[in-house]
Design an enzyme around this catalytic site. Structure first.
Site, mmCIF file in Angstrom:
data_model
loop_
_atom_site.group_PDB
_atom_site.id
_atom_site.type_symbol
_atom_site.label_atom_id
_atom_site.label_comp_id
_atom_site.label_asym_id
_atom_site.label_seq_id
_atom_site.Cartn_x
_atom_site.Cartn_y
_atom_site.Cartn_z
ATOM 1 N N GLY A 73 0.739 -1.082 0.134
ATOM 2 C CA GLY A 73 0.079 -0.018 -0.049
ATOM 3 C C GLY A 73 0.754 1.318 -0.043
ATOM 4 O O GLY A 73 0.466 2.218 -0.654
ATOM 5 N N THR A 74 2.037 1.364 0.612
ATOM 6 C CA THR A 74 2.849 2.461 0.592
ATOM 7 C C THR A 74 3.369 2.759 -0.556
ATOM 8 O O THR A 74 3.271 4.075 -1.078
ATOM 9 C CB THR A 74 4.092 2.168 1.585
ATOM 10 O OG1 THR A 74 3.650 2.017 2.961
ATOM 11 C CG2 THR A 74 5.011 3.305 1.611
ATOM 12 N N ASN A 156 -7.471 4.637 8.729
ATOM 13 C CA ASN A 156 -6.551 3.262 9.459
ATOM 14 C C ASN A 156 -6.833 3.157 11.074
ATOM 15 O O ASN A 156 -6.658 2.223 11.576
ATOM 16 C CB ASN A 156 -5.374 3.034 8.863
ATOM 17 C CG ASN A 156 -4.365 4.305 9.246
ATOM 18 O OD1 ASN A 156 -4.739 5.598 8.622
ATOM 19 N ND2 ASN A 156 -3.428 4.167 9.873
ATOM 20 N N GLN A 184 -7.542 0.029 4.060
ATOM 21 C CA GLN A 184 -8.429 -0.517 5.222
ATOM 22 C C GLN A 184 -9.862 -0.856 4.815
ATOM 23 O O GLN A 184 -10.482 -1.669 5.502
ATOM 24 C CB GLN A 184 -8.335 0.477 6.356
ATOM 25 C CG GLN A 184 -7.304 0.895 7.039
ATOM 26 C CD GLN A 184 -6.769 -0.491 7.974
ATOM 27 O OE1 GLN A 184 -7.509 -1.241 8.520
ATOM 28 N NE2 GLN A 184 -5.522 -0.623 8.071
ATOM 29 N N HIS A 206 -2.078 -7.772 2.320
ATOM 30 C CA HIS A 206 -2.165 -8.438 3.660
ATOM 31 C C HIS A 206 -3.226 -7.901 4.659
ATOM 32 O O HIS A 206 -3.509 -8.157 5.795
ATOM 33 C CB HIS A 206 -0.969 -8.262 4.521
ATOM 34 C CG HIS A 206 -0.578 -6.902 4.931
ATOM 35 N ND1 HIS A 206 -0.498 -6.471 6.419
ATOM 36 C CD2 HIS A 206 0.095 -5.898 4.143
ATOM 37 C CE1 HIS A 206 -0.130 -5.144 6.619
ATOM 38 N NE2 HIS A 206 0.198 -4.708 5.383
ATOM 39 N N CYS A 329 1.949 0.703 11.329
ATOM 40 C CA CYS A 329 3.052 1.137 10.381
ATOM 41 C C CYS A 329 4.143 2.125 11.152
ATOM 42 O O CYS A 329 5.024 2.348 10.583
ATOM 43 C CB CYS A 329 2.131 2.067 9.225
ATOM 44 S SG CYS A 329 1.100 0.705 8.362
#
Length: 387
Positions: A73-74, A156, A184, A206, A329
């Site tokens: 996602g990053t 999130n 999310q 994930h 994170c």
């Protein structure tokens, strides 16, 4: 251990594991081949990747050619923000960005990089105290030279759902691309890529039963985006790099499975999440963070008066309950959550996030509530502080 940190990561689903297994070990069929190779086993790997792309596209209701695979996602967020903004400026369309104060750092940090290092103008819009962004307030920041707006589908930490159903069409009328971090959200709420007029959407496998280290960027083909990674020209030339065949196959399987389960899983998660929120806020000095209505079904984020945050997390871990103080994170970071600061949450309270998932049962929730109550009482009574 009762695992209530599914917003941080989810267990690998059986569908994803079964799909990945043949691609993790080199066998007679050569499943471990490079998907960019032109020989027969390379073509088999490429076919597996394209089948996964079709599964992701089908679950999201988008064309397969709009689906790009990333390392998570990053990277997907960075590619969307940096790529779309830079391409627009190079085309002379402007250099102004709009985002919100509660975005994940994977959106906020590249946006701030563009402002601080590359001369872009940036407006960061604060949410309302309930953690939901007022669409009229955000739209008031949009200008003629705005080249990108990025608003997450659901936060999130708080789990608050943002009004993309209003923002998307309004921005589309103005010709301004909208990117959403839906990391999310997928599998826990409907996503309407076309109806919301999205230019780009980010996912992380994930978070919904797929493997770690694989993400998805849905990028509409008519939206120009400069690449962030240069090299082999994979993924339409937007994201170079050898494709993670096993991970991508697992992502495709997990996406399809999560999409199919939504009709049954969302009501189940809603029941568990409701019980968590009601049980926690029934305790003295415990209040809910974020909007009680516009929120993801599995999320309970609460403020606990009279407790130190680190002490409460430690006490819960010792009691066999895995929860988070916010976004994992930034695990280990001493700084306060920027999301909680943005909504004016109490700085003198402990803040914990409990998130249910596919492995959570009603018995888990009841046991977690009992252990949480006991931990709070011990800490407030001085009988079990952080050591």
């Amino acid at each position: 251990m009762i695992y209530l940190d599914h917003a941080a990561t989810t267990p690998l689903s059986s569908e994803a594991l079964d799909a990945m297994r043949p691609h993790l070990v080199e066998g007679p069929a050569g499943h471990a081949a490079n998907a960019s190779s032109t020989h027969g086993v390379g073509r088999q790997a490429r076919a597996a990747v394209e089948a996964a792309r079709d599964r992701v596209a089908g679950a999201l209701g988008v064309p397969a050619l709009d689906v790009l695979f990333t390392s998570g996602g990053t990277e997907a967020d960075n590619q969307a923000v940096l790529g779309i903004a830079r391409a627009a400026r190079h085309a002379g369309r402007g250099a102004h960005l709009v985002t919100t104060a509660i975005e994940h750092h994977a959106v906020l940090d590249p946006a701030r990089w563009l402002a601080q290092r590359e001369g872009f103008d940036l407006d960061v819009v604060a949410p309302e105290p309930d953690g939901v962004v007022d669409p009229d307030r955000l739209l008031a920041h949009v200008r003629g030279d705005t080249v990108l707006v990025s608003v997450m589908a659901a936060n999130n930490e708080l789990g608050t759902i943002q009004p993309l159903e209003t923002l998307g069409p309004a921005l589309a009328e103005r010709g301004v691309p909208l990117h959403t971090d839906a990391v999310q959200a997928f599998g826990r709420m409907p996503l309407d890529v076309e109806g919301w007029g999205l230019a780009a959407l980010s996912l992380s496998a994930h978070k919904f039963g797929g493997p770690q280290g694989v993400g998805v960027l849905v990028l509409r083909r008519d939206v120009p985006a400069d690449p962030v990674l240069l090299g082999g020209g994979q993924e339409r030339g937007v994201r170079s790099g050898t494709l993670n065949v096993a991970g991508i196959v697992g992502c495709g399987a997990a996406t399809a499975a999560a999409g199919k389960r939504m009709d049954d899983e969302v009501p189940r998660l809603a029941s568990l999440g409701r019980r968590l929120r009601e049980g926690l806020t029934s305790l003295d000095g415990v209040t809910l963070n974020g909007c009680p209505d516009r929120r993801l079904p599995h999320n309970a984020n609460v403020a606990v008066e009279g407790c130190d945050g680190e002490a409460l997390l430690f006490a819960l871990d010792q009691a066999g309950v895995a929860v988070s103080a916010g976004s994992a994170c930034q695990s280990g970071a001493a700084a306060a959550s920027h999301v909680l600061e943005a909504i004016g949450a109490r700085a003198d309270a402990a803040h914990v996030r409990l998130t249910a998932g596919a492995t959570t049962t009603s018995d888990d929730v009841e046991a977690a509530l009992t252990r949480t109550r006991d931990a709070i009482e011990r800490l407030r009574g001085g009988g079990g502080g952080y050591v």
